[in-house]
Design a protein around this motif. Structure first.
Motif, PDB file in Angstrom:
ATOM      1  N   VAL A 138      25.520  87.969  63.962  1.00 23.18           N
ATOM      2  CA  VAL A 138      24.677  87.183  65.041  1.00 23.18           C
ATOM      3  C   VAL A 138      25.459  87.291  66.315  1.00 23.18           C
ATOM      4  O   VAL A 138      24.545  87.359  67.491  1.00 23.18           O
ATOM      5  N   LEU A 139      26.642  87.355  66.391  1.00 17.95           N
ATOM      6  CA  LEU A 139      27.195  87.725  67.659  1.00 17.95           C
ATOM      7  C   LEU A 139      26.642  89.123  68.285  1.00 17.95           C
ATOM      8  O   LEU A 139      26.750  89.198  69.415  1.00 17.95           O
ATOM      9  N   GLN A 140      26.604  89.993  67.428  1.00 20.61           N
ATOM     10  CA  GLN A 140      26.108  91.472  67.950  1.00 20.61           C
ATOM     11  C   GLN A 140      24.804  91.236  67.942  1.00 20.61           C
ATOM     12  O   GLN A 140      24.410  91.841  69.257  1.00 20.61           O
ATOM     13  N   ALA A 141      23.908  90.471  67.522  1.00 23.93           N
ATOM     14  CA  ALA A 141      22.450  90.490  68.034  1.00 23.93           C
ATOM     15  C   ALA A 141      22.547  89.691  69.175  1.00 23.93           C
ATOM     16  O   ALA A 141      21.712  90.076  70.082  1.00 23.93           O
ATOM     17  N   ARG A 142      23.389  88.606  69.476  1.00 21.20           N
ATOM     18  CA  ARG A 142      23.364  88.027  70.764  1.00 21.20           C
ATOM     19  C   ARG A 142      23.878  89.027  71.877  1.00 21.20           C
ATOM     20  O   ARG A 142      23.133  89.005  73.100  1.00 21.20           O
ATOM     21  N   ARG A 143      24.702  89.981  71.813  1.00 21.36           N
ATOM     22  CA  ARG A 143      24.817  90.946  72.667  1.00 21.36           C
ATOM     23  C   ARG A 143      23.980  92.001  73.070  1.00 21.36           C
ATOM     24  O   ARG A 143      23.560  92.533  73.945  1.00 21.36           O
ATOM     25  N   SER A 144      22.916  92.232  71.827  1.00 22.63           N
ATOM     26  CA  SER A 144      21.991  93.006  72.099  1.00 22.63           C
ATOM     27  C   SER A 144      20.800  92.570  72.724  1.00 22.63           C
ATOM     28  O   SER A 144      19.941  93.256  73.282  1.00 22.63           O
ATOM     29  N   LEU A 145      20.666  91.122  72.698  1.00 23.30           N
ATOM     30  CA  LEU A 145      19.819  90.382  73.269  1.00 23.30           C
ATOM     31  C   LEU A 145      20.038  90.258  74.894  1.00 23.30           C
ATOM     32  O   LEU A 145      19.387  89.547  75.566  1.00 23.30           O
ATOM     33  N   ARG A 146      21.002  90.405  75.503  1.00 22.18           N
ATOM     34  CA  ARG A 146      21.428  90.328  76.876  1.00 22.18           C
ATOM     35  C   ARG A 146      20.214  90.564  77.942  1.00 22.18           C
ATOM     36  O   ARG A 146      19.827  91.717  77.631  1.00 22.18           O
ATOM     37  N   GLY A 147      19.971  89.711  78.778  1.00 14.87           N
ATOM     38  CA  GLY A 147      19.019  89.840  79.434  1.00 14.87           C
ATOM     39  C   GLY A 147      17.649  89.588  79.281  1.00 14.87           C
ATOM     40  O   GLY A 147      16.647  89.777  79.973  1.00 14.87           O
ATOM     41  N   LEU A 148      17.331  89.313  77.812  1.00 11.07           N
ATOM     42  CA  LEU A 148      16.276  88.856  77.356  1.00 11.07           C
ATOM     43  C   LEU A 148      16.447  87.353  76.804  1.00 11.07           C
ATOM     44  O   LEU A 148      15.279  86.651  77.146  1.00 11.07           O
ATOM     45  N   ALA A 149      17.179  87.015  76.107  1.00  5.47           N
ATOM     46  CA  ALA A 149      17.324  85.504  75.780  1.00  5.47           C
ATOM     47  C   ALA A 149      18.808  85.098  75.381  1.00  5.47           C
ATOM     48  O   ALA A 149      19.493  86.076  75.309  1.00  5.47           O
ATOM     49  N   ASP A 150      19.259  84.012  75.375  1.00  2.00           N
ATOM     50  CA  ASP A 150      20.460  83.511  75.226  1.00  2.00           C
ATOM     51  C   ASP A 150      20.549  82.912  73.720  1.00  2.00           C
ATOM     52  O   ASP A 150      19.928  82.149  73.442  1.00  2.00           O
ATOM     53  N   LEU A 151      21.470  83.594  72.935  1.00  2.00           N
ATOM     54  CA  LEU A 151      21.743  83.092  71.514  1.00  2.00           C
ATOM     55  C   LEU A 151      23.265  82.564  71.338  1.00  2.00           C
ATOM     56  O   LEU A 151      24.044  83.441  71.727  1.00  2.00           O
ATOM     57  N   THR A 152      23.137  81.533  71.070  1.00  2.00           N
ATOM     58  CA  THR A 152      24.525  80.688  70.858  1.00  2.00           C
ATOM     59  C   THR A 152      24.606  80.460  69.342  1.00  2.00           C
ATOM     60  O   THR A 152      23.776  79.419  68.893  1.00  2.00           O
ATOM     61  N   PRO A 153      25.661  80.757  68.656  1.00  2.00           N
ATOM     62  CA  PRO A 153      25.557  80.454  67.049  1.00  2.00           C
ATOM     63  C   PRO A 153      26.569  79.516  66.998  1.00  2.00           C
ATOM     64  O   PRO A 153      27.555  79.002  67.732  1.00  2.00           O
ATOM     65  N   VAL A 154      26.213  78.627  65.965  1.00  2.00           N
ATOM     66  CA  VAL A 154      27.051  77.513  65.442  1.00  2.00           C
ATOM     67  C   VAL A 154      27.646  77.817  64.236  1.00  2.00           C
ATOM     68  O   VAL A 154      27.089  78.165  63.476  1.00  2.00           O
ATOM     69  N   ALA A 155      28.949  77.623  64.049  1.00  2.00           N
ATOM     70  CA  ALA A 155      29.571  77.946  62.926  1.00  2.00           C
ATOM     71  C   ALA A 155      29.393  76.945  61.859  1.00  2.00           C
ATOM     72  O   ALA A 155      29.491  75.684  62.099  1.00  2.00           O
ATOM     73  N   VAL A 156      28.979  77.208  60.409  1.00  2.00           N
ATOM     74  CA  VAL A 156      28.300  76.265  59.633  1.00  2.00           C
ATOM     75  C   VAL A 156      29.170  76.378  58.200  1.00  2.00           C
ATOM     76  O   VAL A 156      28.657  77.314  57.482  1.00  2.00           O
ATOM     77  N   PRO A 157      30.533  75.917  58.075  1.00  2.00           N
ATOM     78  CA  PRO A 157      31.307  75.877  56.734  1.00  2.00           C
ATOM     79  C   PRO A 157      30.503  75.237  55.719  1.00  2.00           C
ATOM     80  O   PRO A 157      29.700  74.308  56.173  1.00  2.00           O
TER      81      PRO A 157
END
Length: 419
Positions: A138-157
């Motif tokens: 998901v962090l890699q997806a976040r990087r690929s979306l730069r300039g299009l949308a801001d994606l912030t992951p929440v860690a869920v154990p």
């Protein structure tokens, strides 16, 4: 004359890639919720000026004709599940390969961006055999979306207490160091729900990051204890979807809502129903929470995963449901997916005024109620540039002539100016 004077672009209004957005853009002839028809100039990721329609004709840069559109602060998605999105159609368990998780997360974010959500918070599972692989994807997806949308992951154990949870607790700390923007999880699934919540709050305090916990909210004593623990937190603390609050006696639910409000705990509800792992459907008692002073945001939750195979991930649908079923006024319903959602996500406020971030959504329509009812055509602006368009045309057959589709377009004839 412009209604708000040009402002110098904020130095913090930088593009997600690290450089400032310098290209200017003028949005022409848009209608605001107060009825004014305006031109809006944006540059550097900020709104520079808002003036009456036609007053910014000399502004440099590209122009977008928004006649017939309502211009709104862009919504945000405070409760997504990117790692499991778009898995409902599979014949077996969803692939957990990092490349598949990244692809799903990216596609889901783009679908939600098309609906208008320029910022998303995604709850991502960690632990078990995959470890932190889904988070990294998901962090890699976040990087690929730069300039299009801001994606912030929440860690869920899954588990955090006892011997079984010790490894996950260490992994939760590692997840924050990797780039998770918040910590969360499902205390209801842990043998010691209170201990789980305490562990998450402790990690959040250590790292100065927000808390966003899944809970059904059907245990008043547990919520009261959580509110007491969260009351001293400096970071934003959010729980949801809290559909169980609606099943409690009204006086009990009201007392719990008061405790959450006093502790500054926000609630993210899911008007379309539950999400991954949620046993009960339904939605939180939004009006009761609001009356108690709780900040209430609204999210989409499941996006075509096994928990909801038809989930749309559309903020305007969430607002529509809050208005049509939750009894909220349209402006309050839309605020739940825009201003309130942005607040719980730690994002700056957006208004269609000079100096505010250029995070905007143009929807075809003349008023907010109509936009929530028939939000077919949309134009999305993120960091000062158009990043998505959805265009819908409705045509009718000529019943007398039986002719072809040379027919009226959706909406009323456009006016050339004036409110």
């Amino acid at each position: 004359m412009p209604d708000s004077q040009p402002q110098r672009p904020d130095d913090h209004a930088a593009d997600a890639t690290g450089g400032p957005e310098t290209s200017a853009l003028t949005l022409c002839g848009a209608r605001l919720t107060d009825g004014r028809v305006v031109d809006v100039r944006v540059c550097g990721g900020r709104i520079e000026a808002v003036g009456t329609a036609g007053s910014l004709t000399a502004a440099p840069g590209a122009r977008v004709d928004l006649r017939g559109h309502l211009l709104l602060p862009a919504p945000a998605e405070p409760h997504a599940h990117s790692d499991t999105a778009l898995t409902a159609d599979g014949s077996g368990p969803a692939s957990e390969r990092p490349e598949d998780v990244q692809r799903r997360a990216t596609e889901a974010a783009l679908l939600q961006l098309g609906h208008g959500a320029t910022a998303l918070r995604s709850h991502v599972r960690i632990g078990g055999p995959p470890g932190l692989a889904a988070l990294e994807a998901v962090l890699q997806a976040r990087r690929s979306l730069r300039g299009l949308a801001d994606l912030t992951p929440v860690a869920v154990p899954r588990l955090l207490t006892g011997v079984a949870g010790a490894g996950n607790l260490a992994m939760l700390r590692d997840a924050v160091k990797m780039g998770a923007g918040a910590v969360g999880g499902r205390p209801d699934l842990d043998p010691d729900p209170a201990g789980y919540a305490e562990a998450v709050l402790e990690v959040a305090a250590e790292h100065g990051c927000p808390v966003d916990l899944h809970t059904d909210g059907d245990d008043p004593a547990r919520l009261a204890r959580f509110a007491a623990l969260a009351g001293g937190m400096r970071q934003e603390v959010t729980i949801g979807p809290c559909a169980g609050l609606a099943r409690l006696p009204a006086d009990v639910a009201a007392r719990v809502a008061g405790q959450l409000a006093a502790a500054g705990v926000s609630v993210t509800c899911l008007p379309q129903g539950g999400c991954c792992g949620t046993e009960h459907r339904g939605a939180a008692p939004v009006r009761l929470l609001r009356e108690a002073g709780v900040r209430v945001a609204a999210g989409g939750g499941a996006l075509r995963d096994p928990a909801n195979p038809v989930g749309r991930g559309d903020p305007l649908e969430a607002a529509f449901l809050l208005a049509s079923q939750g009894g909220l006024r349209p402006e309050h319903a839309y605020a739940a997916v825009s201003a309130e959602a942005r607040h719980v996500m730690g994002l700056p406020e957006v208004r269609v005024e000079a100096g505010f971030p250029a995070e905007l959504l143009a929807v075809r329509g003349e008023g907010l109620a109509g936009a929530l009812s028939l939000a077919y055509s949309r134009i999305v602006v993120h960091r000062g540039r158009v990043v998505a368009r959805t265009s819908a045309v409705r045509e009718y057959c000529d019943s007398e002539a039986g002719g072809g589709p040379g027919l009226p377009r959706q909406g009323r004839p456009e006016s050339t100016g004036g409110p």
